[in-house]
Design a protein around this motif. Structure first.
Motif, short mmCIF file in Angstrom:
data_model
loop_
_atom_site.label_atom_id
_atom_site.label_comp_id
_atom_site.label_asym_id
_atom_site.label_seq_id
_atom_site.Cartn_x
_atom_site.Cartn_y
_atom_site.Cartn_z
N ALA A 129 1.05 -1.55 0.42
CA ALA A 129 -0.28 0.38 -0.18
C ALA A 129 0.81 1.48 -0.38
CB ALA A 129 -0.76 0.18 1.04
N ILE A 130 1.60 1.24 0.54
CA ILE A 130 2.72 2.45 1.05
C ILE A 130 3.59 3.18 -0.23
CG2 ILE A 130 4.75 3.89 2.60
CD1 ILE A 130 3.14 2.82 5.27
N ILE A 131 3.51 1.96 -1.09
CA ILE A 131 4.48 1.80 -2.03
C ILE A 131 3.81 2.93 -2.94
CG2 ILE A 131 5.49 0.87 -4.14
CD1 ILE A 131 7.27 -0.91 -2.52
N ILE A 132 2.48 2.42 -3.16
CA ILE A 132 1.53 3.30 -4.23
C ILE A 132 1.13 4.07 -4.04
CG2 ILE A 132 -0.88 2.67 -4.94
CD1 ILE A 132 -0.61 -0.15 -5.12
N VAL A 133 0.98 4.62 -1.98
CA VAL A 133 0.31 5.94 -2.27
C VAL A 133 1.58 6.46 -2.10
CG1 VAL A 133 -0.21 7.56 -0.76
CG2 VAL A 133 -0.96 4.64 -0.35
N MET A 134 2.67 6.22 -1.92
CA MET A 134 3.82 7.04 -2.20
C MET A 134 3.73 7.65 -3.47
SD MET A 134 7.09 6.63 -0.07
CE MET A 134 7.89 8.36 -0.61
N SER A 135 3.62 6.81 -4.78
CA SER A 135 3.74 7.19 -5.59
C SER A 135 2.83 7.81 -6.55
CB SER A 135 3.87 5.45 -6.77
OG SER A 135 3.62 6.45 -8.30
N ASP A 136 1.02 7.68 -5.44
CA ASP A 136 0.05 8.72 -6.32
C ASP A 136 0.65 10.10 -5.44
OD1 ASP A 136 -1.35 6.35 -7.31
OD2 ASP A 136 -1.94 6.53 -5.56
N LEU A 137 0.33 9.84 -4.65
CA LEU A 137 1.55 11.27 -3.90
C LEU A 137 2.27 12.36 -4.45
CD1 LEU A 137 1.00 10.83 -0.57
CD2 LEU A 137 -0.36 12.06 -1.12
N TYR A 138 3.45 11.29 -5.34
CA TYR A 138 3.76 12.06 -6.30
C TYR A 138 4.04 12.58 -7.34
CZ TYR A 138 8.03 12.32 -9.76
OH TYR A 138 8.68 13.14 -11.09
N TYR A 139 2.46 12.35 -8.34
CA TYR A 139 1.93 12.45 -9.50
C TYR A 139 0.95 13.76 -8.38
CZ TYR A 139 3.85 9.12 -12.13
OH TYR A 139 4.74 8.05 -12.74
N TYR A 140 0.35 13.48 -7.67
CA TYR A 140 -0.66 14.86 -7.07
C TYR A 140 -0.21 16.06 -6.89
CZ TYR A 140 -3.55 16.90 -3.26
OH TYR A 140 -4.29 17.66 -3.38
N SER A 141 1.52 15.44 -6.47
CA SER A 141 1.74 16.71 -5.68
C SER A 141 2.62 17.62 -6.98
CB SER A 141 3.61 16.63 -5.11
OG SER A 141 3.23 15.89 -4.60
N ILE A 142 2.83 17.38 -8.40
CA ILE A 142 3.18 17.39 -9.75
C ILE A 142 1.80 18.66 -10.04
CG2 ILE A 142 3.46 17.92 -11.72
CD1 ILE A 142 5.54 15.23 -11.23
N THR A 143 0.78 17.93 -9.65
CA THR A 143 -1.08 18.50 -10.77
C THR A 143 -1.13 19.96 -9.64
OG1 THR A 143 -1.37 16.46 -11.01
CG2 THR A 143 -2.89 17.74 -10.51
N LEU A 144 -1.18 19.55 -7.96
CA LEU A 144 -1.10 20.00 -7.36
C LEU A 144 -0.40 21.87 -7.69
CD1 LEU A 144 -3.38 21.49 -4.91
CD2 LEU A 144 -1.25 20.63 -3.37
N GLY A 145 0.44 21.23 -7.56
CA GLY A 145 1.54 22.36 -8.26
C GLY A 145 1.46 23.52 -8.94
N LYS A 146 1.27 22.70 -10.36
CA LYS A 146 0.90 23.20 -11.57
C LYS A 146 -0.76 23.47 -11.77
CE LYS A 146 2.94 20.63 -14.47
NZ LYS A 146 3.01 19.17 -15.52
N ALA A 147 -1.68 23.90 -10.45
CA ALA A 147 -2.55 24.04 -10.67
C ALA A 147 -3.19 25.15 -9.80
CB ALA A 147 -3.76 22.81 -9.84
N LEU A 148 -1.88 24.92 -8.16
CA LEU A 148 -2.29 26.83 -7.85
C LEU A 148 -0.75 27.42 -7.93
CD1 LEU A 148 -3.66 24.46 -4.49
CD2 LEU A 148 -4.99 25.54 -5.91
N LYS A 149 -0.05 27.17 -8.81
CA LYS A 149 1.69 27.95 -8.64
C LYS A 149 2.31 27.40 -7.63
CE LYS A 149 -0.77 30.88 -12.69
NZ LYS A 149 -0.98 31.79 -13.23
N LEU A 150 1.94 26.46 -7.80
CA LEU A 150 2.97 26.17 -5.79
C LEU A 150 4.55 25.37 -6.68
CD1 LEU A 150 0.40 24.81 -3.92
CD2 LEU A 150 1.65 26.78 -3.48
N TYR A 151 5.22 26.34 -7.29
CA TYR A 151 6.39 25.70 -7.92
C TYR A 151 7.65 25.07 -7.53
CZ TYR A 151 4.97 29.44 -11.02
OH TYR A 151 4.18 30.45 -12.20
#
Length: 416
Positions: free
Chosen positions: A361-383
């Motif tokens: 589970a944690i391997i998958i969650v960390m991978s998902d959080l990685y892509y979520y960070s990129i998406t969130l960063g682009k959406a909110l311009k959190l460079y």
């Protein structure tokens, strides 16, 4: 009774178990170090399918863990570990018949994973039957250490034997590792005995039904907390071992140095699995060791979330391996002291079951959080998140460390 435990044969029995534990990890990660380009080129498949060869083992472990623990308690660790070793040897050799058929290789490689629950769940019973109380955590540590040694050997030896895509080299590697498994199994079968007491084959088994035993064990506070700790601890370690190269690469550190950090984490873990159990046994500390290690780990995880120099990451990796992996034998010994020798196998099976769920589970969650960070960063311009997308996944690990520390405060230290 003390004269019985002075029997040096206990170290021979433990050595046989450690060899089989080592062999199981060698086969598990047989192809992890040569996924690209060797395996992908030889079998004309993709990285996801190659990764499945290792990823499916934790899934196989989950449904077999408790039945394997029941066999350990009812029939003894020697029979259970021998079953595991036989399954490992059988399917390891059968991989030779796969030839160029990847799906047949995947089938035999996956079936070899049925061996792990029978092997893992035997160590606490072995430690209880053969070792005095002041050596049991050390015995758990040495037996579990075999797993880490096997991981290191697989990741080091396989790329050396198969530097380029070559079926000839691949077959030679499979034969070599299968021989290691077979020799380890034969050594264990011929040297292991269930108990140093002549005529005693196993602990007296509880007269409770299997389901009643499970309910009785699962209601104990220590076991519930230890399951949570194993789920988080093994899950975090597995995730770091899987992603540390990618984390450091995203921070401008070459892949070679990322691999070195990952290997340092494994090697320091091997050392920790001997040193910490020695301290735990000498001072009869279980809860105290867990609290100290987890407190230091939370600090190291927090430092790991920052962008810094490679030498700092290397020191953090060494510290994480030493402190995190050494918790496994301490936790196993605490479970043994909580439930007693007659239920040691089932208790261990519950802990290892939780660990496999966490690893997956944690391997998958960390991978998902990685892509979520990129998406969130682009959406909110959190460079910052775009610049360092692993920051949120590592903060997730810090949070898990804090949760583990809180739960461990409620552990009950067994009386000496």
């Amino acid at each position: 009774m003390n004269m019985i435990y002075e029997n040096r044969w206990r170290w021979v029995v433990l050595s046989g178990y450690t060899l089989i534990a080592m062999s199981s990890q060698i086969i598990w990660l047989n192809f992890a170090g040569i996924a690209v380009p060797q395996m992908v080129s030889l079998f004309h498949t993709n990285l996801t399918m190659i990764g499945l060869m290792a990823a499916i083992w934790p899934l196989i472990f989950i449904p077999l863990s408790i039945p394997a623990g029941f066999i350990v308690d009812k029939y003894g660790f020697k029979l259970a570990v021998s079953i595991g070793g036989a399954l490992l040897a059988l399917f390891s050799w059968l991989r030779l018949f796969a030839s160029t058929n990847f799906y047949l290789l995947l089938l035999f490689q996956s079936l070899a994973g049925t061996s792990q629950p029978f092997i893992y769940n035997g160590i606490t019973k072995l430690a209880n039957n053969w070792f005095p109380e002041n050596e049991q955590t050390l015995a758990n540590g040495i037996g579990t250490m075999g797993q880490i040694i096997g991981m290191v050997l697989a990741l080091v030896i396989t790329p050396i034997m198969i530097p380029e895509p070559s079926f000839h080299d691949l077959i030679l590697n499979i034969i070599t590792f299968s021989l290691i498994v077979t020799i380890s199994l034969l050594f264990f079968i011929t040297t292991a005995r269930e108990s140093p007491v002549k005529g005693r084959t196993r602990e007296i088994v509880s007269q409770q039904s299997f389901s009643t035993q499970i309910r009785t064990i699962i209601r104990q506070r220590n076991i519930i907390i230890l399951m949570i700790l194993f789920l988080i601890g093994v899950g975090v370690f597995s995730a770091l071992a899987q992603w540390i190269e990618s984390i450091l690469y995203s921070r401008g550190i070459a892949t070679l140095y990322g691999d070195l950090a990952g290997m340092s984490m494994l090697i320091s873990g091997i050392i920790g699995m001997v040193v910490i159990p020695l301290i735990s046994d000498k001072y009869h500390m279980r809860k105290g060791i867990i609290l100290i290690n987890l407190s230091l780990l939370v600090l190291l995880f927090a430092l790991f979330s920052l962008r810094t120099m490679y030498i700092i990451y290397l020191v953090i990796s060494i510290g994480v391996g030493f402190l995190l992996l050494s918790l496994a034998p301490v936790g196993l010994q605490l479970s043994l002291e909580t439930v007693g020798g007659e239920s040691a196998g089932i208790a261990a099976s519950l802990l290892w079951l939780a660990s496999q769920v966490g690893a997956f589970a944690i391997i998958i969650v960390m991978s998902d959080l990685y892509y979520y960070s990129i998406t969130l960063g682009k959406a909110l311009k959190l460079y910052y998140l775009i610049y360092d997308p692993w920051f949120i996944p590592i903060i997730f690990i810090v949070t898990l460390g804090i949760i583990s520390l809180i739960f461990s405060a409620f552990l009950i230290e067994p009386k000496k």
